[in-house]
Design a protein around this motif. Sequence first.
Motif, PDB file in Angstrom:
ATOM      1  N   ALA A 211       0.600  -1.363  -0.117  1.00 42.36           N
ATOM      2  CA  ALA A 211       0.070  -0.006  -0.277  1.00 42.36           C
ATOM      3  C   ALA A 211       0.776   1.104   0.147  1.00 42.36           C
ATOM      4  O   ALA A 211       1.998   1.247   0.444  1.00 42.36           O
ATOM      5  N   THR A 212       0.372   2.495  -0.256  1.00 46.95           N
ATOM      6  CA  THR A 212       0.837   3.616  -0.369  1.00 46.95           C
ATOM      7  C   THR A 212       0.903   4.428   1.072  1.00 46.95           C
ATOM      8  O   THR A 212       1.296   5.471   1.138  1.00 46.95           O
ATOM      9  N   SER A 213       0.370   3.902   1.925  1.00 43.22           N
ATOM     10  CA  SER A 213       0.329   4.442   3.219  1.00 43.22           C
ATOM     11  C   SER A 213       0.226   3.358   4.295  1.00 43.22           C
ATOM     12  O   SER A 213       0.216   1.997   3.893  1.00 43.22           O
ATOM     13  N   GLY A 214       0.443   3.430   5.314  1.00 41.80           N
ATOM     14  CA  GLY A 214       0.453   2.536   6.608  1.00 41.80           C
ATOM     15  C   GLY A 214       0.704   3.089   7.987  1.00 41.80           C
ATOM     16  O   GLY A 214       0.693   4.060   8.101  1.00 41.80           O
ATOM     17  N   SER A 215       0.723   2.041   8.859  1.00 44.95           N
ATOM     18  CA  SER A 215       0.972   2.682  10.306  1.00 44.95           C
ATOM     19  C   SER A 215       1.254   1.070  10.924  1.00 44.95           C
ATOM     20  O   SER A 215       1.298   0.177  10.705  1.00 44.95           O
ATOM     21  N   VAL A 216       2.203   1.614  12.084  1.00 42.69           N
ATOM     22  CA  VAL A 216       2.712   0.489  13.166  1.00 42.69           C
ATOM     23  C   VAL A 216       2.695   1.212  14.199  1.00 42.69           C
ATOM     24  O   VAL A 216       2.626   2.277  14.675  1.00 42.69           O
ATOM     25  N   ILE A 217       2.531   0.378  15.500  1.00 37.31           N
ATOM     26  CA  ILE A 217       2.655   0.417  16.701  1.00 37.31           C
ATOM     27  C   ILE A 217       3.887   0.859  17.067  1.00 37.31           C
ATOM     28  O   ILE A 217       4.742  -0.151  16.956  1.00 37.31           O
ATOM     29  N   VAL A 218       4.293   1.992  17.958  1.00 38.51           N
ATOM     30  CA  VAL A 218       5.475   2.181  18.325  1.00 38.51           C
ATOM     31  C   VAL A 218       5.478   2.653  19.804  1.00 38.51           C
ATOM     32  O   VAL A 218       4.362   2.869  20.175  1.00 38.51           O
ATOM     33  N   SER A 219       6.847   2.530  20.540  1.00 40.89           N
ATOM     34  CA  SER A 219       6.894   2.895  21.981  1.00 40.89           C
ATOM     35  C   SER A 219       7.526   4.124  22.025  1.00 40.89           C
ATOM     36  O   SER A 219       8.377   4.648  21.374  1.00 40.89           O
ATOM     37  N   PRO A 220       7.222   5.056  23.161  1.00 36.03           N
ATOM     38  CA  PRO A 220       8.019   5.976  23.574  1.00 36.03           C
ATOM     39  C   PRO A 220       9.324   5.646  23.975  1.00 36.03           C
ATOM     40  O   PRO A 220       9.672   4.431  24.282  1.00 36.03           O
ATOM     41  N   PRO A 221      10.204   6.608  24.655  1.00 37.15           N
ATOM     42  CA  PRO A 221      11.645   6.154  24.920  1.00 37.15           C
ATOM     43  C   PRO A 221      11.277   5.564  26.341  1.00 37.15           C
ATOM     44  O   PRO A 221      10.299   5.937  27.142  1.00 37.15           O
ATOM     45  N   THR A 222      12.118   4.786  26.897  1.00 38.80           N
ATOM     46  CA  THR A 222      12.010   3.890  28.222  1.00 38.80           C
ATOM     47  C   THR A 222      12.476   5.106  29.268  1.00 38.80           C
ATOM     48  O   THR A 222      11.737   4.860  30.317  1.00 38.80           O
ATOM     49  N   THR A 223      13.205   6.212  29.196  1.00 41.60           N
ATOM     50  CA  THR A 223      13.404   7.136  30.052  1.00 41.60           C
ATOM     51  C   THR A 223      12.130   8.221  30.176  1.00 41.60           C
ATOM     52  O   THR A 223      12.002   8.720  29.287  1.00 41.60           O
ATOM     53  N   ARG A 224      11.509   8.298  31.406  1.00 39.39           N
ATOM     54  CA  ARG A 224      10.515   9.134  31.520  1.00 39.39           C
ATOM     55  C   ARG A 224      10.820  10.323  31.534  1.00 39.39           C
ATOM     56  O   ARG A 224      11.874  10.990  31.916  1.00 39.39           O
ATOM     57  N   GLY A 225      10.025  11.276  30.478  1.00 43.23           N
ATOM     58  CA  GLY A 225      10.191  12.795  30.223  1.00 43.23           C
ATOM     59  C   GLY A 225      11.189  12.758  28.776  1.00 43.23           C
ATOM     60  O   GLY A 225      11.228  14.033  28.433  1.00 43.23           O
ATOM     61  N   ASN A 226      11.782  11.607  28.488  1.00 46.13           N
ATOM     62  CA  ASN A 226      12.359  11.791  27.331  1.00 46.13           C
ATOM     63  C   ASN A 226      11.388  11.952  25.922  1.00 46.13           C
ATOM     64  O   ASN A 226      10.446  11.577  25.863  1.00 46.13           O
ATOM     65  N   TYR A 227      12.261  12.195  24.803  1.00 46.63           N
ATOM     66  CA  TYR A 227      11.455  12.405  23.373  1.00 46.63           C
ATOM     67  C   TYR A 227      11.790  11.385  22.331  1.00 46.63           C
ATOM     68  O   TYR A 227      13.265  10.894  22.484  1.00 46.63           O
ATOM     69  N   ARG A 228      11.116  10.944  21.576  1.00 49.43           N
ATOM     70  CA  ARG A 228      11.501  10.014  20.443  1.00 49.43           C
ATOM     71  C   ARG A 228      10.936  10.509  19.143  1.00 49.43           C
ATOM     72  O   ARG A 228       9.557  10.959  18.954  1.00 49.43           O
ATOM     73  N   ARG A 229      11.409  10.499  18.344  1.00 47.20           N
ATOM     74  CA  ARG A 229      11.093  10.925  16.650  1.00 47.20           C
ATOM     75  C   ARG A 229      11.195   9.747  15.982  1.00 47.20           C
ATOM     76  O   ARG A 229      12.276   9.004  16.098  1.00 47.20           O
ATOM     77  N   PHE A 230      10.718   9.618  14.627  1.00 45.94           N
ATOM     78  CA  PHE A 230      10.765   8.538  13.775  1.00 45.94           C
ATOM     79  C   PHE A 230      10.817   8.900  12.394  1.00 45.94           C
ATOM     80  O   PHE A 230      10.859  10.160  11.986  1.00 45.94           O
ATOM     81  N   ARG A 231      11.398   8.096  11.316  1.00 50.06           N
ATOM     82  CA  ARG A 231      11.712   8.295  10.073  1.00 50.06           C
ATOM     83  C   ARG A 231      11.442   6.966   9.226  1.00 50.06           C
ATOM     84  O   ARG A 231      11.526   5.767   9.774  1.00 50.06           O
ATOM     85  N   VAL A 232      10.731   7.243   8.017  1.00 50.68           N
ATOM     86  CA  VAL A 232      10.444   6.059   7.298  1.00 50.68           C
ATOM     87  C   VAL A 232      10.743   6.183   5.858  1.00 50.68           C
ATOM     88  O   VAL A 232      10.803   7.443   5.289  1.00 50.68           O
ATOM     89  N   ARG A 233      11.045   5.081   5.101  1.00 47.67           N
ATOM     90  CA  ARG A 233      11.737   5.280   3.722  1.00 47.67           C
ATOM     91  C   ARG A 233      10.673   4.062   3.158  1.00 47.67           C
ATOM     92  O   ARG A 233      10.511   2.849   3.607  1.00 47.67           O
ATOM     93  N   THR A 234      10.401   4.212   1.894  1.00 49.97           N
ATOM     94  CA  THR A 234       9.819   3.133   1.082  1.00 49.97           C
ATOM     95  C   THR A 234      10.743   2.399   0.307  1.00 49.97           C
ATOM     96  O   THR A 234      11.624   2.645  -0.414  1.00 49.97           O
ATOM     97  N   ARG A 235      10.563   0.990   0.432  1.00 51.97           N
ATOM     98  CA  ARG A 235      11.279   0.009  -0.064  1.00 51.97           C
ATOM     99  C   ARG A 235      10.735  -0.823  -1.429  1.00 51.97           C
ATOM    100  O   ARG A 235       9.333  -1.011  -1.223  1.00 51.97           O
ATOM    101  N   GLY A 236      11.259  -0.925  -2.539  1.00 48.71           N
ATOM    102  CA  GLY A 236      10.568  -1.525  -3.600  1.00 48.71           C
ATOM    103  C   GLY A 236      11.207  -2.873  -4.118  1.00 48.71           C
ATOM    104  O   GLY A 236      12.159  -3.484  -3.524  1.00 48.71           O
ATOM    105  N   ALA A 237      10.645  -3.450  -4.945  1.00 43.68           N
ATOM    106  CA  ALA A 237      11.041  -4.690  -5.618  1.00 43.68           C
ATOM    107  C   ALA A 237      12.322  -4.903  -6.252  1.00 43.68           C
ATOM    108  O   ALA A 237      12.994  -5.694  -6.508  1.00 43.68           O
ATOM    109  N   ALA A 238      12.602  -3.372  -6.675  1.00 47.91           N
ATOM    110  CA  ALA A 238      14.057  -3.425  -7.450  1.00 47.91           C
ATOM    111  C   ALA A 238      15.138  -3.519  -6.776  1.00 47.91           C
ATOM    112  O   ALA A 238      16.487  -3.462  -7.129  1.00 47.91           O
ATOM    113  N   GLY A 239      15.027  -3.513  -5.375  1.00 42.55           N
ATOM    114  CA  GLY A 239      16.077  -3.596  -4.374  1.00 42.55           C
ATOM    115  C   GLY A 239      16.569  -2.343  -3.705  1.00 42.55           C
ATOM    116  O   GLY A 239      15.926  -1.219  -4.086  1.00 42.55           O
TER     117      GLY A 239
END
Length: 823
Positions: free
Chosen positions: A454-482
């Motif tokens: 699909a051209t969109s999606g979602s996944v369950i992720v967790s926050p940092p283990t340390t209380r008060g810390n921040y977490r960011r994410f990044r995503v890239r698309t992978r295809g059949a061509a390698g």
Amino acid sequence: MATYQATNACTWRNGSWIAGVTDYVRQGVYPDANNYENVGAMLFDLASIRNTYANYYPTSASIHLVRIAAGDWGSARTMTLYAGNASGMPAPGSSTSVSGSRPTKVTSGYNYTVSAGQGAKDIAISTALIDSIGSGASNCLFMDAGSSTLNYMGFGARDNLSQIVLTINWASRTTACSAPTSCSLNATLSEGNVTLSWSGASGGINNSISSYEIQYSDSADNVTWGAWTALTTVTTTATSGSASVEPPSTRGNYRRFQVRTRGTAGASYYSGWKVSTNSVRRNTVPSPATTAVASPSNYSDETITLTWSGASGGTSAIKGYQIASRTSTDNSTWSSWNVLTTLTLSASGGSYNPNVSRIPGTYTQFGIWTIDTLDVYSSEVVSNSIYCDITACVAPTACSVNATLTEGNVTLSWSGAAGGAGNAITSYEIQYSDSTDNSTWGAWTALATVFTSATSGSVIVSPPTTRGNYRRFRVRTRGAAGESFYSDWTVSSNTVRRNTLPTPPTSFTAAPAIYESSTVTLTWSGTIPGTSAIKQYVIQRSTSTDGINWSAYEALTIVVTSATSGTYIANASQIAGMYTRYRISVTDTLDAVSAYVVSGTVKKNSPPTAPAIICPVSGSSSYNTTPRFMITTGIEPDGQTQIVEVKIDAGIWINSVDNPEMFSVSGYLGNGVKTVYQSAALAAGNHTVTVRCIDSDIESSSPEVVRTFTVLPPPFETITANETHVKAIHIQMLRTAVNTVRSYYNLSQVTWSEEILAGKSTIKNWPFHITELRKAIESVITIVNSFDSSSTFDIPPITWLPIGTGRPKADVMQQIQDLILEL
């Protein structure tokens, strides 16, 4: 050989068949007119005879008869025999005559001469009648001389003939089998075996079916046929059958078959041949398409279209096409064919959109085979080559988490991704990075790969283990061509922070420490929210019977509030002496729970135990109008001080705090403290005293202790010096009074050393009696004065007056009387 006696006689004039087997064939029954009214005839039932000898045929036959004395026996006579068909013949064993007409004649009449004279006569039957016996054309053999009213049988007397017997010689019958009446094939055009079926065959007489012989003949045009060739023999006794047979080996040629029935009697009795009513032709191969074109010749992510035309069927129509592909990296050396699909299509051409390799630099060709309705494949036709060129995937245009502050997992979502040319989406790669301040970030760390096209999606992720810390994410698309054709990274537009816990109350109290009511008040303050607002407080409690060993905490309540302080009225244990403690935690809006804070201990008040009353003894008496009550406090389990309360009769309660002047030891008293309560003046008579203790804080009461007593009027006679003469009765009254007082103070009765009797007791012993009384009183004084730590309400020290000798003086007696009234 078999013999048959004539089975019936017929009187044709009245149309009756006479039942039963007859020994005599009578020419008639003579009425008074002497006219021949009835004529007798013999009858043989050929149908029954043939049923008995169904598998035999007659070779010769004769008639045996006897001419008897009566009648016209002196001359030869003519007998005419016929074969015919009769109806309504009664069975030989029947006793009932039935109606029946004259038999119809099947054969001409054959005349036989019965020689003259008496005796047995044997006549050979002609061949025509013998053949009729065996053929089944007639059911009876009978004698008839015509339709004349006289001499039907041409004999003179009515008892001329008797004992007519038919003799037949039989021979075993054997006939050839019959060929099948039908023979055909279930298909006239075939790629493989077909079924030859036949039916309607039969065995012959004494010649049962044993098998069927099958032959075939081939033809190139279904007109001119080659010689018959033996194929097989099918062993069976059935009148029908089938066999699996092949078409000709040469495609397009025809083949027919013939079958004959074989029996147990041998080849001489085989049936004739039955030729199949149709033939089977060997299918011819279909022709491949004359053109096959794949486009576009250069592609990336375009749809490939394969078209073809010019195919044709052979002897069978086109059923469909098989399509396969093969690949190459140099457009010269090719892989083996890989079947893509089989299409059902009866047209001579068509089109198809095949799946192709999306690997850059790959050449692809397609092969097409024509398939006819008998699943025969043509040779393949090969398409032109097409070439693949690939582009990278497109990164998502949006990426974010659904919550920026959380206690648990959140959802990372992305959208707007796309595959590249010839490079369909296969998955998404996800990484994360953490920060303490949402500004300076750590290194990216691999998290997960989500497999989806699909051209969109979602996944369950967790926050940092340390209380008060921040977490960011990044995503890239992978295809059949390698990996070389993966998209760039898209960083999430927001971050998620791990929630910090709230700080529990700095103060948490339970009051009162000792309670009598059914509730206690819990109060808390000093709560500090974390990164989320306060949602509620959870309060639990634990109990103990000794303040040392505690039960497990149990849920008490949940107080829903966002305030940093609060109060809760809790239902308290009503078990006396039960200790309770509480603990509280704070929950934030993300359901994160702080540590617990424990309150102080509260205790359900336990009333004091009942006080002990030393005196008065219940039911005792006193001469003192302000009697003393000697009281010892019980035990107050909670460690509180006690207040002693006294009530006389139905009066008011007098207590040691508010009425200290009434108590020797007053105020708030401890456990086991002794005090003397001295009553206000009481009238002579019966009274009740009620004593109880209440604890100082809660004022819960001990059990009440009740004593009954009597205030007696003074029993003494006034003794005046130099006037009253002391007598024995005065001593006796003193003795009674002393023992009454001793009983009041729970002392034993005194057993006096000598009985005093008026006019008998000697005066010299009276000083001893006074001394004895004084000692009995001194025991009471000791009890009173030594009871408590206070001298209040004590009996002042006694200085006894001199006793002297002889009768006691008035002042000695008066001193004792006055003291008794104070005890």
